[in-house]
Design a protein around this motif. Structure first.
Motif, PDB file in Angstrom:
ATOM      1  N   ARG A 157      14.251  -7.657   6.716  1.00 52.77           N
ATOM      2  CA  ARG A 157      13.971  -7.095   8.039  1.00 52.77           C
ATOM      3  C   ARG A 157      12.481  -6.820   8.212  1.00 52.77           C
ATOM      4  O   ARG A 157      11.921  -6.979   9.292  1.00 52.77           O
ATOM      5  N   ARG A 158      11.807  -6.442   7.168  1.00 52.13           N
ATOM      6  CA  ARG A 158      10.368  -6.175   7.247  1.00 52.13           C
ATOM      7  C   ARG A 158       9.601  -7.478   7.488  1.00 52.13           C
ATOM      8  O   ARG A 158       8.614  -7.524   8.249  1.00 52.13           O
ATOM      9  N   GLN A 159      10.011  -8.521   6.825  1.00 50.56           N
ATOM     10  CA  GLN A 159       9.366  -9.828   7.042  1.00 50.56           C
ATOM     11  C   GLN A 159       9.582 -10.324   8.485  1.00 50.56           C
ATOM     12  O   GLN A 159       8.676 -10.902   9.122  1.00 50.56           O
ATOM     13  N   ALA A 160      10.821 -10.118   8.995  1.00 56.37           N
ATOM     14  CA  ALA A 160      11.099 -10.534  10.385  1.00 56.37           C
ATOM     15  C   ALA A 160      10.238  -9.771  11.367  1.00 56.37           C
ATOM     16  O   ALA A 160       9.719 -10.331  12.342  1.00 56.37           O
ATOM     17  N   LEU A 161      10.069  -8.475  11.136  1.00 60.15           N
ATOM     18  CA  LEU A 161       9.211  -7.683  12.009  1.00 60.15           C
ATOM     19  C   LEU A 161       7.760  -8.190  11.949  1.00 60.15           C
ATOM     20  O   LEU A 161       7.074  -8.291  12.983  1.00 60.15           O
ATOM     21  N   THR A 162       7.324  -8.521  10.778  1.00 58.08           N
ATOM     22  CA  THR A 162       5.950  -9.025  10.630  1.00 58.08           C
ATOM     23  C   THR A 162       5.774 -10.348  11.370  1.00 58.08           C
ATOM     24  O   THR A 162       4.747 -10.593  12.028  1.00 58.08           O
ATOM     25  N   ARG A 163       6.784 -11.219  11.303  1.00 54.27           N
ATOM     26  CA  ARG A 163       6.707 -12.512  11.995  1.00 54.27           C
ATOM     27  C   ARG A 163       6.685 -12.331  13.507  1.00 54.27           C
ATOM     28  O   ARG A 163       5.918 -12.998  14.227  1.00 54.27           O
ATOM     29  N   GLN A 164       7.533 -11.410  14.044  1.00 52.10           N
ATOM     30  CA  GLN A 164       7.555 -11.190  15.492  1.00 52.10           C
ATOM     31  C   GLN A 164       6.231 -10.587  15.973  1.00 52.10           C
ATOM     32  O   GLN A 164       5.735 -10.934  17.059  1.00 52.10           O
ATOM     33  N   GLU A 165       5.672  -9.714  15.174  1.00 57.43           N
ATOM     34  CA  GLU A 165       4.366  -9.147  15.556  1.00 57.43           C
ATOM     35  C   GLU A 165       3.287 -10.230  15.547  1.00 57.43           C
ATOM     36  O   GLU A 165       2.382 -10.237  16.397  1.00 57.43           O
ATOM     37  N   ALA A 175       7.577  -8.664  23.460  1.00 58.59           N
ATOM     38  CA  ALA A 175       7.652  -7.287  22.959  1.00 58.59           C
ATOM     39  C   ALA A 175       9.078  -6.886  22.642  1.00 58.59           C
ATOM     40  O   ALA A 175       9.355  -6.082  21.725  1.00 58.59           O
ATOM     41  N   ALA A 176      10.055  -7.452  23.398  1.00 62.07           N
ATOM     42  CA  ALA A 176      11.468  -7.117  23.142  1.00 62.07           C
ATOM     43  C   ALA A 176      11.894  -7.612  21.780  1.00 62.07           C
ATOM     44  O   ALA A 176      12.636  -6.930  21.038  1.00 62.07           O
ATOM     45  N   ALA A 177      11.418  -8.799  21.374  1.00 59.63           N
ATOM     46  CA  ALA A 177      11.779  -9.315  20.056  1.00 59.63           C
ATOM     47  C   ALA A 177      11.188  -8.442  18.945  1.00 59.63           C
ATOM     48  O   ALA A 177      11.809  -8.188  17.902  1.00 59.63           O
ATOM     49  N   VAL A 178       9.933  -7.983  19.202  1.00 54.87           N
ATOM     50  CA  VAL A 178       9.322  -7.104  18.184  1.00 54.87           C
ATOM     51  C   VAL A 178      10.094  -5.817  18.061  1.00 54.87           C
ATOM     52  O   VAL A 178      10.351  -5.292  16.957  1.00 54.87           O
ATOM     53  N   GLU A 179      10.523  -5.249  19.204  1.00 56.13           N
ATOM     54  CA  GLU A 179      11.267  -3.992  19.162  1.00 56.13           C
ATOM     55  C   GLU A 179      12.605  -4.170  18.475  1.00 56.13           C
ATOM     56  O   GLU A 179      13.043  -3.297  17.697  1.00 56.13           O
ATOM     57  N   ALA A 181      13.303  -6.337  16.106  1.00 51.75           N
ATOM     58  CA  ALA A 181      13.046  -6.475  14.670  1.00 51.75           C
ATOM     59  C   ALA A 181      12.745  -5.119  14.035  1.00 51.75           C
ATOM     60  O   ALA A 181      13.148  -4.818  12.911  1.00 51.75           O
ATOM     61  N   ALA A 182      12.023  -4.240  14.786  1.00 51.86           N
ATOM     62  CA  ALA A 182      11.706  -2.923  14.259  1.00 51.86           C
ATOM     63  C   ALA A 182      12.972  -2.082  14.103  1.00 51.86           C
ATOM     64  O   ALA A 182      13.150  -1.341  13.112  1.00 51.86           O
ATOM     65  N   LEU A 183      13.890  -2.183  15.129  1.00 47.88           N
ATOM     66  CA  LEU A 183      15.153  -1.449  15.008  1.00 47.88           C
ATOM     67  C   LEU A 183      15.987  -1.942  13.822  1.00 47.88           C
ATOM     68  O   LEU A 183      16.625  -1.157  13.108  1.00 47.88           O
ATOM     69  N   ALA A 184      16.000  -3.248  13.620  1.00 46.85           N
ATOM     70  CA  ALA A 184      16.750  -3.791  12.488  1.00 46.85           C
ATOM     71  C   ALA A 184      16.170  -3.308  11.155  1.00 46.85           C
ATOM     72  O   ALA A 184      16.890  -2.996  10.197  1.00 46.85           O
ATOM     73  N   LEU A 185      14.816  -3.231  11.064  1.00 48.81           N
ATOM     74  CA  LEU A 185      14.187  -2.727   9.820  1.00 48.81           C
ATOM     75  C   LEU A 185      14.543  -1.276   9.592  1.00 48.81           C
ATOM     76  O   LEU A 185      14.810  -0.851   8.441  1.00 48.81           O
ATOM     77  N   SER A 186      14.554  -0.504  10.694  1.00 50.54           N
ATOM     78  CA  SER A 186      14.916   0.909  10.540  1.00 50.54           C
ATOM     79  C   SER A 186      16.339   1.067  10.035  1.00 50.54           C
ATOM     80  O   SER A 186      16.629   1.913   9.164  1.00 50.54           O
ATOM     81  N   SER A 187      17.253   0.243  10.550  1.00 55.93           N
ATOM     82  CA  SER A 187      18.651   0.311  10.080  1.00 55.93           C
ATOM     83  C   SER A 187      18.739  -0.070   8.606  1.00 55.93           C
ATOM     84  O   SER A 187      19.492   0.530   7.814  1.00 55.93           O
ATOM     85  N   ALA A 188      17.968  -1.087   8.203  1.00 55.13           N
ATOM     86  CA  ALA A 188      17.994  -1.515   6.793  1.00 55.13           C
ATOM     87  C   ALA A 188      17.455  -0.422   5.881  1.00 55.13           C
ATOM     88  O   ALA A 188      17.986  -0.168   4.780  1.00 55.13           O
ATOM     89  N   GLU A 189      16.373   0.254   6.293  1.00 59.08           N
ATOM     90  CA  GLU A 189      15.833   1.342   5.469  1.00 59.08           C
ATOM     91  C   GLU A 189      16.817   2.501   5.384  1.00 59.08           C
ATOM     92  O   GLU A 189      16.933   3.174   4.319  1.00 59.08           O
ATOM     93  N   GLN A 190      17.546   2.757   6.506  1.00 60.91           N
ATOM     94  CA  GLN A 190      18.559   3.814   6.468  1.00 60.91           C
ATOM     95  C   GLN A 190      19.670   3.464   5.470  1.00 60.91           C
ATOM     96  O   GLN A 190      20.157   4.322   4.723  1.00 60.91           O
TER      97      GLN A 190
END
Length: 497
Positions: A157-165, A175-179, A181-190
């Protein structure tokens, strides 16, 4: 007329007879008076000379002995007690008072049923604890794998966020794709945090399981020890005393079953006065390992052993005096704990002294020394020890001189004696001296055989007409090594009669 003439003649003859008797009595009285009034020359008085045993004193080195009475004790005694209550199932053969047992020998068996059940339950508890430990280990392994998977998901999820950014920065992303990806990373960290919590719980479960296994093993050890306690064994080789256990009986916890005594490690305890104890101290005030001799008289047969002073009691004790001494014995065969024995303690050697009979010294330490012309002189010497019928005196001041070994009221300073030296008798003196000798009040003693002594003692004890005080005094004389010959002769004459 004839009657009158005869009467007058008779009266004349009677008067004549009386007159002659009076004249005779007067002559005899005069002769006696003259004889008594005649002075005769006085005869010179003859000096009385007494015979006395003498001994030449020579200073030497002696080892004084202190005699005391003590009690035999065992240095290793064990009370056999029941560790737990229960029924006596079996008693080994030979478990009785006075029996000898060896180290490790089984003495008593208690009913092991309850202890066996407790041991089996403890064993089952150990098995359950071991299973819990294995389950905890498996859960820990799964928790670690879940955490690893969650970490991998978070990395993706972190790599996906980096790619979208990066796409957004080049203007091809949104910006919606970046957001998203960020939500998905947050869920993965949780999810990763949840897996870490599960891992911590798994580790705590493993620790709890390990603690439970330890407690189960301790319970099993206690159960096994309780089972072992149903079998009572001898801790060392010794003799049993005071056995009270019976087969089939119920015993309580810590109930006394018997006493085990080691007969090869004996000691004697005896009490000395403070003055006697001070003679057993060295220059530093420490107790010396003085040799001791222990004896026990059993019907004429003596049991003896030797040893050395070991220690002294730490306190005097309430109502006691002196010091309580303990001496370890070597090979004390024949003795038993509780024997009342005689203890002879050898003190340090003393030089310049001699051993004299107690009859040679008076209460002030004075002795009679043979001087010039065999006349007695009084000398006062220091009395160091009194040992039974003898005394140890400091004789350096009278070394080489002869002393009277048996004093009597007839002997004193200035009295002339006929000295009787060892190996000689009073008949060795000259005829004139023997005519002047008067026997001193000295008592002749003899040594009795055990059979002769036993016969005399039995006769005295069986004499019902003898007063108790006289009987006690007579028995005390017969118990000595040297018995007065006059006492023996008088008793044997009565026995023969």
């Amino acid at each position: 007329m004839r009657f009158l003439a005869r009467s007058l003649t008779g009266l004349f003859l009677a008067a004549l007879t009386l007159g002659l008797l009076a004249i005779g009595a007067s002559l005899i009285a005069g002769a006696l008076s003259e004889r008594l009034s005649t002075e005769r020359p006085a005869q010179p008085a003859r000096e009385r000379v007494f015979s006395a045993n003498v001994q030449t004193v020579t200073p030497g080195v002696l080892t004084p002995q202190t005699v005391a009475f003590g009690e035999i004790r065992s240095r290793r005694t064990l009370e056999l007690r029941a560790p737990r209550g229960g029924r006596v199932l079996e008693i080994a053969d030979g478990v009785e008072d006075g029996a000898t047992v060896t180290q490790g020998q089984v003495l008593v068996r208690l009913d092991p049923a309850d202890a066996t059940s407790a041991r089996d339950l403890a064993q089952a508890g150990v098995s359950e604890a071991e299973a819990e430990v294995r389950d905890g280990d498996r859960g820990l392994l799964l928790a670690r794998d879940d955490l690893a998977a969650a970490d991998a998901q978070a990395n993706l999820r972190r790599q996906a966020l980096t790619r979208q950014e990066d796409l957004l920065a080049r203007g091809v992303g949104s910006a919606a794709a970046v957001e998203t990806a960020a939500l998905a990373l947050s869920s993965a960290e949780q999810a990763t945090l949840s897996r870490r919590s599960a891992l911590a719980q798994a580790e705590a479960r493993v620790d709890q399981a390990a603690s439970g296994l330890t407690r189960a093993r301790i319970a099993l050890a206690e159960a096994e020890r309780a089972l072992d306690d149903t079998v009572i064994r001898a801790s060392f080789t010794g003799r049993l005393n005071g056995v009270t256990v019976v087969a089939g009986g119920l015993v309580g916890a810590n109930e006394r079953l018997a006493e085990l005594i080691d007969p090869d490690r004996l000691e004697v305890s005896f009490r000395l006065s403070t003055a006697q104890f001070s003679r057993l101290l060295d220059d530093q005030g420490s107790l010396i390992a003085a040799p001791v001799a222990v004896s026990l008289d059993v019907l004429g047969a003596e049991i003896a052993a030797v040893g050395r002073v070991d220690r002294v009691g730490a306190a005097v004790g309430e109502g006691a005096t002196g010091r309580l001494i303990y001496a370890a014995l070597d090979a004390a065969r024949g003795f038993r704990p509780g024997d009342f024995v005689t203890v002879a303690i050898a003190e340090p050697e003393v030089a310049g002294v001699a051993l004299l009979p107690a009859t040679a010294v008076d209460s002030t330490g004075g002795i009679l020394v043979v001087g010039a012309e065999d006349r007695l002189e009084v000398q006062v010497v220091p009395v160091l020890r009194r040992q039974g019928d003898d005394v140890i005196v400091d004789v350096r001041g009278i070394a080489g001189r002869e002393v009277v070994v048996e004093r009597s009221p007839l002997l004193g300073a200035g009295i002339r004696i006929n000295p009787i030296r060892p190996g000689s008798t009073a008949t060795d003196a000259s005829p004139d001296a023997r005519a002047q000798v008067q026997p001193a009040a000295l008592t002749e003693t003899i040594q009795l055989t055990p059979e002769r002594r036993a016969g005399l003692i039995a006769f005295v004890e069986g004499n019902a007409r003898m007063p108790d005080e006289a009987k006690a005094r007579m028995l005390e004389q017969l118990a000595q090594d040297q018995v007065p010959a006059q006492v023996v002769t008088r008793l044997e004459d009565r026995m023969g009669g």
